[in-house]
Design an enzyme around this catalytic site. Sequence first.
Site, mmCIF file in Angstrom:
data_model
loop_
_atom_site.group_PDB
_atom_site.id
_atom_site.type_symbol
_atom_site.label_atom_id
_atom_site.label_comp_id
_atom_site.label_asym_id
_atom_site.label_seq_id
_atom_site.Cartn_x
_atom_site.Cartn_y
_atom_site.Cartn_z
ATOM 1 N N ASP A 8 0.627 -1.411 -0.269
ATOM 2 C CA ASP A 8 -0.295 -0.175 0.244
ATOM 3 C C ASP A 8 0.893 1.484 0.218
ATOM 4 O O ASP A 8 1.164 1.484 1.252
ATOM 5 C CB ASP A 8 -1.013 0.713 1.719
ATOM 6 C CG ASP A 8 -1.953 1.204 1.690
ATOM 7 O OD1 ASP A 8 -3.065 0.423 2.034
ATOM 8 O OD2 ASP A 8 -1.518 2.241 0.975
ATOM 9 N N ILE A 9 0.872 1.912 -1.282
ATOM 10 C CA ILE A 9 1.549 2.896 -0.995
ATOM 11 C C ILE A 9 1.909 4.174 0.057
ATOM 12 O O ILE A 9 2.553 4.625 0.229
ATOM 13 C CB ILE A 9 1.610 3.415 -2.485
ATOM 14 C CG1 ILE A 9 3.151 4.491 -2.990
ATOM 15 C CG2 ILE A 9 0.328 4.864 -2.016
ATOM 16 C CD1 ILE A 9 2.657 5.162 -4.730
ATOM 17 N N ASN A 22 -7.163 13.084 -10.622
ATOM 18 C CA ASN A 22 -7.263 13.754 -11.706
ATOM 19 C C ASN A 22 -7.027 15.612 -11.549
ATOM 20 O O ASN A 22 -6.345 15.584 -10.860
ATOM 21 C CB ASN A 22 -8.893 13.397 -11.545
ATOM 22 C CG ASN A 22 -9.357 13.613 -10.237
ATOM 23 O OD1 ASN A 22 -9.634 14.825 -9.948
ATOM 24 N ND2 ASN A 22 -9.720 13.386 -8.860
ATOM 25 N N GLY A 30 -9.333 5.195 -5.295
ATOM 26 C CA GLY A 30 -8.144 4.463 -5.668
ATOM 27 C C GLY A 30 -6.951 5.198 -5.157
ATOM 28 O O GLY A 30 -7.269 5.113 -4.066
ATOM 29 N N ASP A 32 -5.686 8.054 -5.366
ATOM 30 C CA ASP A 32 -5.594 8.920 -4.887
ATOM 31 C C ASP A 32 -6.701 9.688 -3.798
ATOM 32 O O ASP A 32 -5.888 9.438 -2.336
ATOM 33 C CB ASP A 32 -6.774 9.867 -6.190
ATOM 34 C CG ASP A 32 -6.581 11.407 -6.189
ATOM 35 O OD1 ASP A 32 -7.692 11.660 -6.613
ATOM 36 O OD2 ASP A 32 -5.944 11.910 -5.048
ATOM 37 N N SER A 115 -2.899 5.404 -13.831
ATOM 38 C CA SER A 115 -4.195 5.003 -15.429
ATOM 39 C C SER A 115 -4.576 4.190 -15.412
ATOM 40 O O SER A 115 -5.473 3.814 -15.873
ATOM 41 C CB SER A 115 -3.590 5.919 -16.585
ATOM 42 O OG SER A 115 -3.341 6.779 -16.775
ATOM 43 N N THR A 116 -3.671 2.728 -14.418
ATOM 44 C CA THR A 116 -4.676 1.717 -15.096
ATOM 45 C C THR A 116 -5.514 0.662 -14.343
ATOM 46 O O THR A 116 -5.968 -0.245 -14.401
ATOM 47 C CB THR A 116 -3.248 0.544 -14.915
ATOM 48 O OG1 THR A 116 -2.932 0.009 -13.378
ATOM 49 C CG2 THR A 116 -2.188 0.624 -16.060
ATOM 50 N N GLY A 117 -5.749 1.841 -13.437
ATOM 51 C CA GLY A 117 -7.821 1.492 -12.759
ATOM 52 C C GLY A 117 -8.454 1.843 -13.240
ATOM 53 O O GLY A 117 -8.749 1.459 -14.520
ATOM 54 N N VAL A 118 -9.146 2.963 -12.027
ATOM 55 C CA VAL A 118 -10.175 3.843 -12.850
ATOM 56 C C VAL A 118 -10.200 4.423 -14.226
ATOM 57 O O VAL A 118 -10.945 3.881 -14.890
ATOM 58 C CB VAL A 118 -10.640 5.078 -11.538
ATOM 59 C CG1 VAL A 118 -11.685 5.822 -12.993
ATOM 60 C CG2 VAL A 118 -10.744 4.440 -10.773
HETATM 61 N N1 APR Z 1 -1.328 1.659 -2.835
HETATM 62 C C1 APR Z 1 -0.802 1.435 -4.289
HETATM 63 N N2 APR Z 1 -1.434 1.183 -4.967
HETATM 64 C C2 APR Z 1 -3.023 1.527 -5.218
HETATM 65 C C3 APR Z 1 -3.105 1.947 -4.603
HETATM 66 C C4 APR Z 1 -2.800 1.902 -2.630
HETATM 67 N N3 APR Z 1 -3.272 1.881 -2.005
HETATM 68 N N4 APR Z 1 -4.884 1.748 -4.409
HETATM 69 C C5 APR Z 1 -5.097 1.635 -5.919
HETATM 70 N N5 APR Z 1 -3.815 1.060 -5.967
HETATM 71 C C6 APR Z 1 -3.237 0.677 -7.633
HETATM 72 C C7 APR Z 1 -4.468 0.391 -8.080
HETATM 73 O O1 APR Z 1 -4.691 -1.018 -7.818
HETATM 74 C C8 APR Z 1 -4.438 0.734 -9.898
HETATM 75 O O2 APR Z 1 -3.204 -0.436 -10.165
HETATM 76 O O3 APR Z 1 -3.587 2.295 -8.556
HETATM 77 C C9 APR Z 1 -3.110 1.849 -9.265
HETATM 78 C C10 APR Z 1 -4.118 3.792 -10.077
HETATM 79 O O4 APR Z 1 -4.899 2.863 -10.088
HETATM 80 P P1 APR Z 1 -6.564 4.065 -10.010
HETATM 81 O O5 APR Z 1 -6.196 4.605 -8.402
HETATM 82 O O6 APR Z 1 -7.969 3.869 -10.117
HETATM 83 O O7 APR Z 1 -5.899 5.542 -10.649
HETATM 84 P P2 APR Z 1 -5.843 5.799 -11.990
HETATM 85 O O8 APR Z 1 -6.324 4.685 -12.990
HETATM 86 O O9 APR Z 1 -4.690 6.591 -12.730
HETATM 87 O O10 APR Z 1 -7.060 6.413 -12.226
HETATM 88 C C11 APR Z 1 -7.224 7.639 -11.027
HETATM 89 O O11 APR Z 1 -9.146 7.757 -10.104
HETATM 90 O O12 APR Z 1 -9.170 7.686 -8.159
HETATM 91 C C12 APR Z 1 -9.254 8.463 -9.318
HETATM 92 O O13 APR Z 1 -9.088 10.900 -8.703
HETATM 93 C C13 APR Z 1 -8.619 9.622 -8.655
HETATM 94 O O14 APR Z 1 -10.099 10.537 -10.898
HETATM 95 C C14 APR Z 1 -8.530 10.090 -10.421
HETATM 96 C C15 APR Z 1 -8.605 8.001 -11.506
#
Ligand code: APR
Length: 167
Positions: A8-9, A22, A30, A32, A115-118
């Site tokens: 967990d970062i 964002n 996520g 953020d 960028s690989t999540g949401v």
């Molecule tokens: N520690 C490390 N990595 C994490 C954590 C954490 N606590 N929580 C989530 N992740 C990973 C996710 O599994 C994914 O691999 O971070 C990566 C990025 O995913 P997102 O957080 O969804 O970010 P992103 O895809 O860049 O989308 C950004 O999502 O949360 C909103 O405000 C943010 O609108 C923006 C968008």
Amino acid sequence: MIEIIKADITHLQVDAIVNAANSSLLGGGGVDGAIHMAAGPALLDACRKLGGCHEGEVKVTPGFDLPAKMVLHTVGPQWQGGEAGESGILTRCYENCLQMGLSEGARTIAFPAISTGVYGYPKRQAAVIALSTMQPYEDSYDKIFVCCFSDADMWIYQKAMASLELE
Ligand code: APR
């Protein structure tokens, strides 16, 4: 040295952690959401003064209640199929964060998989961009951590690292 870890970062005791934010910089889900939760409300107050952030750019704040000294907020591309310049924007995110970290005196830095999540960026393609952008900076930092949040992501990054080393 680039090190791929699963963590967990928000727990990492490094000089800089990167937030996948964002463009409003006012928090979200996520990583953020996790960073804002762990840093405390002072982070949002600081972000409010930054006036947002464009895609590919980076803005820095202190880490507040996080173990990390600073947070580098960057805005990754939202995946639109790959023909809208997404790879260039993602590359700039990593490049600008690595540059900003150096100008802020960071010796250790940790990245989430931007960028690989949401935002839906394909994980393997994003991993190749991340690692190939980090490689020229290996000797400028004591440690560059790729902070994966799942075993599946760890595996993707390890395979991507192996494929880059073979080139
Ligand atoms: N520690 C490390 N990595 C994490 C954590 C954490 N606590 N929580 C989530 N992740 C990973 C996710 O599994 C994914 O691999 O971070 C990566 C990025 O995913 P997102 O957080 O969804 O970010 P992103 O895809 O860049 O989308 C950004 O999502 O949360 C909103 O405000 C943010 O609108 C923006 C968008």
